[in-house]
Design a protein around this motif. Structure first.
Motif, short mmCIF file in Angstrom:
data_model
loop_
_atom_site.label_atom_id
_atom_site.label_comp_id
_atom_site.label_asym_id
_atom_site.label_seq_id
_atom_site.Cartn_x
_atom_site.Cartn_y
_atom_site.Cartn_z
N LEU A 3 0.76 -1.18 0.12
CA LEU A 3 0.06 0.01 0.08
C LEU A 3 0.85 1.24 0.11
N ARG A 4 0.62 2.22 -0.91
CA ARG A 4 1.35 3.43 -1.01
C ARG A 4 0.56 4.44 -0.86
N LEU A 5 0.91 5.41 -0.11
CA LEU A 5 0.15 6.68 0.51
C LEU A 5 0.63 7.79 -0.31
N PHE A 6 -0.59 8.22 -1.30
CA PHE A 6 -0.18 9.48 -1.98
C PHE A 6 -0.43 10.74 -1.23
N GLY A 7 -1.54 10.85 -0.44
CA GLY A 7 -1.90 11.67 0.53
C GLY A 7 -2.18 11.00 2.02
N ALA A 8 -1.99 11.63 3.17
CA ALA A 8 -2.16 11.13 4.26
C ALA A 8 -3.00 12.03 5.22
N GLY A 9 -3.22 13.15 4.77
CA GLY A 9 -3.84 14.17 5.71
C GLY A 9 -5.35 14.32 5.88
N GLY A 10 -6.14 14.83 6.44
CA GLY A 10 -7.55 14.67 6.66
C GLY A 10 -8.09 15.70 5.36
N ALA A 11 -9.47 15.93 5.48
CA ALA A 11 -10.19 16.66 4.59
C ALA A 11 -9.72 17.90 4.35
N PHE A 12 -9.19 18.75 5.16
CA PHE A 12 -8.87 19.99 5.10
C PHE A 12 -7.30 20.12 5.06
N SER A 13 -6.35 19.19 4.90
CA SER A 13 -5.10 19.25 5.04
C SER A 13 -4.55 19.93 3.98
N ARG A 14 -3.60 20.87 4.15
CA ARG A 14 -2.74 21.54 3.07
C ARG A 14 -1.26 20.95 2.99
N ARG A 15 -0.92 20.55 4.33
CA ARG A 15 0.51 20.26 4.40
C ARG A 15 0.73 18.83 4.06
N TYR A 16 -0.27 17.56 4.24
CA TYR A 16 -0.09 16.31 4.13
C TYR A 16 -0.98 15.69 2.71
N GLY A 17 -1.65 16.51 2.38
CA GLY A 17 -2.64 15.98 1.17
C GLY A 17 -3.72 15.21 1.52
N VAL A 23 -3.09 0.31 -3.64
CA VAL A 23 -2.76 -1.02 -3.26
C VAL A 23 -2.35 -1.76 -4.67
N THR A 24 -0.97 -2.69 -4.42
CA THR A 24 -0.68 -2.92 -5.54
C THR A 24 -0.72 -4.60 -5.22
N LEU A 25 -1.21 -5.18 -6.18
CA LEU A 25 -1.47 -6.65 -5.79
C LEU A 25 -0.27 -7.48 -6.48
N ARG A 26 -0.13 -8.84 -6.05
CA ARG A 26 1.00 -9.50 -6.50
C ARG A 26 1.04 -9.75 -8.05
N SER A 27 -0.11 -9.67 -8.62
CA SER A 27 -0.23 -9.55 -10.17
C SER A 27 0.38 -8.32 -10.54
N GLY A 28 0.48 -7.47 -10.04
CA GLY A 28 0.88 -6.09 -10.54
C GLY A 28 -0.31 -4.85 -10.72
N GLY A 273 3.74 9.21 0.36
CA GLY A 273 5.04 8.44 -0.24
C GLY A 273 5.46 7.31 0.50
N GLN A 274 4.95 7.01 1.49
CA GLN A 274 5.44 5.88 2.39
C GLN A 274 4.63 4.99 1.60
N ILE A 275 5.64 3.57 1.66
CA ILE A 275 4.71 2.30 1.29
C ILE A 275 4.96 1.14 2.29
N TYR A 276 3.83 0.44 2.44
CA TYR A 276 3.78 -0.65 3.59
C TYR A 276 3.52 -1.88 2.73
N ASP A 277 4.30 -2.96 3.40
CA ASP A 277 4.03 -4.19 3.00
C ASP A 277 2.70 -4.81 3.71
N LEU A 278 1.62 -5.08 3.12
CA LEU A 278 0.45 -5.35 3.63
C LEU A 278 0.69 -7.05 4.34
N VAL A 279 1.22 -7.91 4.02
CA VAL A 279 1.43 -9.09 4.62
C VAL A 279 2.19 -9.07 5.97
N SER A 280 3.28 -8.24 5.75
CA SER A 280 4.07 -8.33 7.03
C SER A 280 3.72 -7.20 7.99
N GLY A 281 3.11 -6.32 7.45
CA GLY A 281 2.62 -5.00 8.30
C GLY A 281 3.78 -3.97 8.29
#
Length: 285
Positions: A3-17, A23-28, A273-281
């Motif tokens: 899972l890759r976060l493009f934005g991480a902020g709330g509805a009115f965020s200007r700093r974090y989007g 979500v990218t699957l094993r198939s791509g 911009g952060q990316i997380y492995d959803l299997v390992s967490g």
């Protein structure tokens, strides 16, 4: 699965989007979780085009979660990119997964723009959601509880399996969390959990924890009347085993004023911009 976060902020965020993730699957295959008003620019800045996206998953209908869908639908319907034909010319339709109650509100939001298609018989308002999306229907449903719609709907599309489960956001409004199946070990499905927007439900979170690799929960530090998000003090009261698997997202721009307390409680904080492995967490980038 990542899972890759493009934005991480709330509805009115200007700093974090505003929160939009992929979500990218094993198939791509690449699926977006929600597509808010900033999503077209967020994906462009990260080097992705709408034709790179297999489908959209919608948790609920608010501007910071769906206002980019019109842009997505029109581009995929009318524009060809390289070998990827516009869907109006026979190219593949992008897929759409949403709880049926949510999907009805998606169309209410998009219809004023998308319904203006000519059926060749003089009807210039013949467009439907199915003209623009391959609508993935649930394979199973759980009966209603406090509302008139299904409590949960189960979806499968190629290598993607998830449950859209109703949660309490704005009272009376369809809104769902997402349970992504990340593996099936001897018949026990392990999941990655995404809140969408909702208040804290300790019973649900504690019950899911043994088979959950990672939780992504929206968070607010403001205890305002009629709370509709995950108020931090209630998140902070969760058992340690839940907190240590949880990434806080959809936060306000005053995050730095609260970050010491957040990290002392064992939470991780979502950033663009952060990316997380959803299997390992685990975070991998």
């Amino acid at each position: 699965m990542t899972l890759r976060l493009f934005g991480a902020g709330g509805a009115f965020s200007r700093r974090y989007g505003t929160t939009c993730s992929m979500v990218t699957l094993r198939s791509g295959q690449r699926w977006l979780i929600d597509c808010g008003r900033q999503a077209p620019d967020q994906l462009h800045s990260a080097g992705f085009a709408w034709h790179d996206i297999t489908g959209q998953i919608v948790t609920h209908v608010h501007g910071d979660h769906v206002y980019g869908l019109e842009d997505f639908a029109f581009i995929r319907f009318y524009e060809t990119r390289g070998p990827d034909l516009a869907s109006s010319l026979g190219g593949a339709l992008p897929r759409l997964i949403a709880h049926s109650a949510v999907r009805a509100e998606v169309w209410e939001t998009l219809a004023p723009s998308l319904r203006y298609l000519n059926d060749g018989k003089g009807n210039c308002q013949a467009g439907t959601l199915a003209h623009y999306f391959d609508l993935i229907e649930p394979v199973a449903a759980e009966p209603p509880r406090s509302n008139t719609w299904h409590h949960a709907e189960h979806f499968v599309s190629d290598g993607l399996a998830l449950v859209a489960r109703e949660t309490l956001h704005v009272p009376g409004k369809p809104s769902c969390s997402l349970e992504f199946v990340v593996d099936d070990d001897r018949g026990v499905q392990r999941i990655a959990w995404w809140s969408g927007d909702c208040t804290v439900d300790p019973e649900l979170l504690i019950g899911l924890e043994p088979r959950t690799s990672i939780f992504f929960h929206d968070c607010t530090f403001v205890d305002y009347p009629g709370q509709v998000h995950g108020f931090f003090e209630r998140l902070e009261a969760l058992p340690e085993r839940v907190r240590h698997k949880m990434v806080l997202m959809h936060h306000e721009d005053n995050l730095d004023q609260n970050r010491t307390r957040v990290e002392a409680a064992g939470f991780r904080v979502a950033m663009p911009g952060q990316i997380y492995d959803l299997v390992s967490g685990q975070r991998i980038a």
